[in-house]
Design a protein around this motif. Structure first.
Motif, PDB file in Angstrom:
ATOM      1  N   ALA A   1      18.709 -27.232  29.421  1.00  0.00           N
ATOM      2  CA  ALA A   1      19.371 -28.465  29.839  1.00  0.00           C
ATOM      3  C   ALA A   1      18.917 -28.926  31.218  1.00  0.00           C
ATOM      4  O   ALA A   1      19.242 -30.028  31.648  1.00  0.00           O
ATOM      5  CB  ALA A   1      20.881 -28.261  29.832  1.00  0.00           C
ATOM      6  N   THR A   2      18.151 -28.068  31.940  1.00  0.00           N
ATOM      7  CA  THR A   2      17.747 -28.434  33.295  1.00  0.00           C
ATOM      8  C   THR A   2      16.224 -28.414  33.452  1.00  0.00           C
ATOM      9  O   THR A   2      15.567 -29.411  33.179  1.00  0.00           O
ATOM     10  CB  THR A   2      18.405 -27.491  34.323  1.00  0.00           C
ATOM     11  N   ALA A   3      15.669 -27.243  33.830  1.00  0.00           N
ATOM     12  CA  ALA A   3      14.240 -27.183  34.154  1.00  0.00           C
ATOM     13  C   ALA A   3      13.338 -27.528  32.977  1.00  0.00           C
ATOM     14  O   ALA A   3      12.223 -27.998  33.152  1.00  0.00           O
ATOM     15  CB  ALA A   3      13.896 -25.793  34.695  1.00  0.00           C
ATOM     16  N   MET A   4      13.816 -27.253  31.754  1.00  0.00           N
ATOM     17  CA  MET A   4      12.999 -27.559  30.578  1.00  0.00           C
ATOM     18  C   MET A   4      13.444 -28.847  29.885  1.00  0.00           C
ATOM     19  O   MET A   4      13.039 -29.131  28.767  1.00  0.00           O
ATOM     20  CB  MET A   4      13.027 -26.384  29.595  1.00  0.00           C
ATOM     21  N   ASN A   5      14.285 -29.599  30.560  1.00  0.00           N
ATOM     22  CA  ASN A   5      14.711 -30.890  30.025  1.00  0.00           C
ATOM     23  C   ASN A   5      13.722 -31.942  30.521  1.00  0.00           C
ATOM     24  O   ASN A   5      13.880 -32.490  31.611  1.00  0.00           O
ATOM     25  CB  ASN A   5      16.143 -31.176  30.507  1.00  0.00           C
ATOM     26  N   LEU A   6      12.683 -32.183  29.737  1.00  0.00           N
ATOM     27  CA  LEU A   6      11.558 -32.995  30.188  1.00  0.00           C
ATOM     28  C   LEU A   6      11.538 -34.362  29.511  1.00  0.00           C
ATOM     29  O   LEU A   6      12.146 -34.537  28.455  1.00  0.00           O
ATOM     30  CB  LEU A   6      10.258 -32.239  29.885  1.00  0.00           C
ATOM     31  N   PRO A   7      10.812 -35.298  30.119  1.00  0.00           N
ATOM     32  CA  PRO A   7      10.719 -36.631  29.506  1.00  0.00           C
ATOM     33  C   PRO A   7      10.156 -36.546  28.088  1.00  0.00           C
ATOM     34  O   PRO A   7       9.206 -35.792  27.854  1.00  0.00           O
ATOM     35  CB  PRO A   7       9.734 -37.377  30.415  1.00  0.00           C
TER      36      PRO A   7
END
Lengths: 439, 312
Positions: free
Chosen positions: A432-438
């Motif tokens: 939900a954070t660092a791997m939440n990419l465009p």
């Protein structure tokens, strides 16, 4: 009795006048844990009585909520139930979870309303405490009482083993040498251990943080709650050092040793050195029969330990009056005078630097040099690990370190598994954070 | 108490006198009225929470989103979790390890102390003492009994020449230590049921057995044991329930460690709920353990009771 009579007085006054003009005192609740011995609960009640006496417009109630972990559970439950306490004394490394879950309010608006900047406000407290209170650009908690791990050693044993009690080990090399000299064997039975480290859940994570940081490590990413460095060289060195002490040098007992067992063994002269919290200072001072002294945790690459202890935080969902009253209580509890008194009573150090300028505190430190060592070590202290699901992520490491202590695994494979397990636990947060990419 | 209940159960259905329909309805209504107060609380605090747990177990929440889906995902994750498998395994070892010795010991003590002499009364009281101590308190005491080197246990074993043992800190020994504590704590409690059961066995059966020339062990296996069947079934179920529902000593002594070596299912559920904030997995584990418990209780009550009633 006193608060009750006052409510009745306030109520009857309001009724008698038939107007809302008679302002009843704002009622607030403070959740507080007692991490050590039971007499602390009584002391907290009397503190709150003092607060109420000097603040007639506020009626604070101290609610004893058990250990740190139980307080965490009860606070979560109270927030979920929509009846949050106005303030909570929370284990300093759990604050991040509340911020992640959006359950506490930032204190910056209150600080600004007092005409202060966040920098000036945090400036009252020891720098080592800032990381667990101010993160993600805001102030989320106010340090209440804190600790660091400390090396306690039996000075009688030191003399007996030909070591100088005035020169405690400063490096890991000195430390392991001293431990070897201090260990006493009788055949294959060990009559006295050179060193004991607490290795039960919770304590072990803290012990390993101290060793990892003393070995140049970070343990966790203090800027981002989804990253730990369990399988890095600094931790590998720290764990190998421990493994050697247990299995190669045999100066430390095999398996897990509970914190309580560590202090009992220290009192009984069954171990010459231990690492325990500064929060145990009063307890050890009262119970230790033979001579002892304290020192910094020895360093391999640098002096560094993590802080422990608790901070005050304020849940969301309070009325403006409650927020104001809670803020008054928080500032009062962390003021130099109260902070200093609580520190002398408990053994924790006072987060507020100004507490140490007060004459009572100076006299106390002159009388108890061991307390001074604890304060001096603060210069080398760092933030306490805090991640998404802190306890579970910590346990991922602890389970594997315990396996090494028990001789079931070797450091390298153990740490690889600890890292994998920790990442698995943090996966939802990472996604939900660092791997939440465009997209 | 149990004996009475089972005796009643065993009365053949046909023996009940037929009642007129209206009387039955009135009888039921009266029963319902009398039961209502406790029923309300039972529904509020037992059945409603059970329903909620079942619902929670099929509710899937994802971090960072408010979206909620339903399905068996929590159960899939539960059965994939090595820690859960470990906890179940530990619980099985713990169940066998506590049930067999504590029931055996209880039976032995009950038979030994069944005569109501003054000495036996004193001995019963002494043996019963551990039951009076709450498990939490007993666990706190045993923390010091189990201390390596200086604890009571190691102190005396050391005098006998044994080396030091890390009773709670060695993953190979820790579960056995907890089992030992549980047996010490519970055996006398079960003994009480057996003494009551023994008292209900008619004396003349022993007389008859003796006349037939049965030896003491024969009298035990042929008369005592079969007639204690219902008590045994009851005690086995109680003990089984204890195995699943009592983890105070785990909380006080080991917190499931070292490396999950003493983690039991109930403590695992606590960890999932309060340490991992994984309500779904915790609920799934609760449902699984409840189902197992109910199945086991029904099975053991049935088989043991059936084994008993070969009434002559």
């Amino acid at each position: 009795m006193y608060p009750l009579t006052r409510t009745m007085a306030a109520a009857s006054l309001a009724l008698g006048l038939g107007l809302g003009s008679a302002q009843a005192a704002t009622e607030i609740e403070l959740f507080f844990p007692v991490p050590v011995e039971g007499k602390l609960a009584k002391e907290m009640q009397s503190l709150i009585e003092r607060f109420n006496a000097s603040h007639p417009d506020i009626r604070a109630k101290a609610v004893y909520t058990g250990s740190y972990d139980e307080t965490n559970i009860k606070t979560h439950a109270a927030i979920k139930a929509g009846r949050p306490p106005a303030a909570v004394i929370m284990s300093a490394n759990f604050v991040l979870e509340y911020q992640i879950a959006d359950e506490i309010q930032p204190l910056d608006p209150l600080i600004e309303a007092d005409g202060k900047t966040a920098d000036a406000f945090m400036g009252q407290f020891w720098p080592a405490l800032h990381g667990n209170a101010r993160f993600a650009g805001k102030v989320w908690a106010v340090p209440f009482h804190n600790s660091t791990p400390l090396l306690y050693y039996n000075t009688d044993h030191f003399k007996e083993a030909g070591l100088d009690p005035a020169k405690p080990p400063k490096t890991w090399a000195d430390w392991s040498d001293a431990a070897k000299k201090l260990t006493k064997r009788n055949g294959d039975k060990t009559e006295r251990w050179g060193l004991m480290l607490p290795s039960n859940y919770d304590y072990l994570g803290w012990t390993m943080t101290a060793l990892d940081m003393s070995n140049g490590g970070q343990y966790y990413n203090s800027e981002y709650g989804g990253e730990v460095y369990y399988d890095q060289p600094s931790m590998r060195g720290a764990l190998t050092f421990v493994d050697n002490l247990v299995h190669r040098d045999k100066v430390m007992p095999e398996g897990v040793t509970d914190g309580k067992a560590v202090s009992t063994a220290f009192f009984a002269g069954q171990t010459s050195m231990v690492v325990l919290s500064t929060g145990s200072l009063s307890f050890i001072r009262e119970n230790m029969k033979s001579g002892y002294a304290v020192a910094f945790v020895p360093a391999n690459l640098r002096n560094a330990v993590a802080i422990g202890g608790a901070s005050l935080m304020m849940p969301k969902g309070l009325t403006p009056e409650q927020t104001k009253a809670s803020w008054t209580l928080i500032n009062w509890l962390t003021s130099p005078e109260i902070s200093g008194g609580w520190s002398r009573f408990t053994g924790y150090f006072a987060p507020n630097k100004a507490a140490y300028d007060l004459p009572e505190m100076k006299a106390f430190l002159a009388e108890n040099p061991d307390a001074k060592v604890a304060v001096d070590q603060l210069a080398y202290a760092r933030s306490w690990f805090a991640t998404y699901n802190t306890v579970a992520v910590r346990k991922a490491l602890e389970d594997e370190v315990q396996a090494v202590l028990s001789g079931k695994k070797k450091p390298l494979e153990a740490l690889k598994e600890a890292q994998a397990k920790a990442e698995e636990i943090m996966a939802p947060y990472i996604a939900a954070t660092a791997m939440n990419l465009p997209k | 108490m149990t004996i009475v209940a089972t005796m009643e159960d065993s009365i053949p259905e046909t023996a009940a006198p037929p009642r007129p329909r209206r009387a039955v309805a009135r009888h039921d209504r009266l029963a319902l009225t009398l039961l209502a107060p406790s029923l309300v609380f039972l529904i509020l605090f037992t059945y409603w929470p059970i329903a909620q747990v079942v619902l929670q177990s099929v509710t899937i929440e994802t971090f960072g989103t408010k979206a909620v889906t339903h399905g068996a995902g929590n159960f899939v994750r539960l059965f994939e979790d090595a820690s859960f498998a470990k906890a179940v395994g530990n619980n099985l070892i713990y169940a066998v390890g506590t049930l067999v010795p504590s029931i055996g010991l209880a039976l032995f003590l009950a038979v030994g102390l069944q005569e109501a002499t003054r000495l036996n009364a004193v001995l019963r009281t002494i043996v019963f003492f551990p039951v009076l101590i709450p498990l939490v308190a007993a666990a706190a005491l045993f923390l010091f009994v189990f201390l390596p080197g200086i604890g009571l246990l190691d102190h005396y074993l050391g005098r006998l020449g044994f080396a030091q043992t890390n009773w709670l800190g060695d993953p190979d020994v820790a579960l056995a230590s907890l089992i030992g504590l549980t047996v010490w704590k519970n055996a006398a409690y079960y003994m009480l049921f057996f003494i009551a059961g023994l008292q209900a066995i008619p004396r003349d059966l022993y007389e008859a057995a003796r006349l037939e020339g049965a030896s003491a062990p024969q009298r035990f296996t042929r008369v005592t044991l079969p007639l204690l069947g219902p008590t045994l079934a009851f005690v086995a179920v109680i003990a089984l329930v204890n195995v699943v529902t009592q983890v105070d000593h785990v909380v006080v002594l080991t917190k499931g460690g070292p490396s999950d070596a003493t983690n039991l299912v109930l403590y695992y559920i606590y960890q999932q709920a309060h340490e991992n904030y994984d309500a779904g997995k915790a609920a799934a584990a609760t449902v699984v353990s409840l189902a197992a418990l109910i199945t086991l209780s029904v099975l053991s009550l049935r088989t043991l009771e059936r084994a008993v009633h070969y009434e002559a």
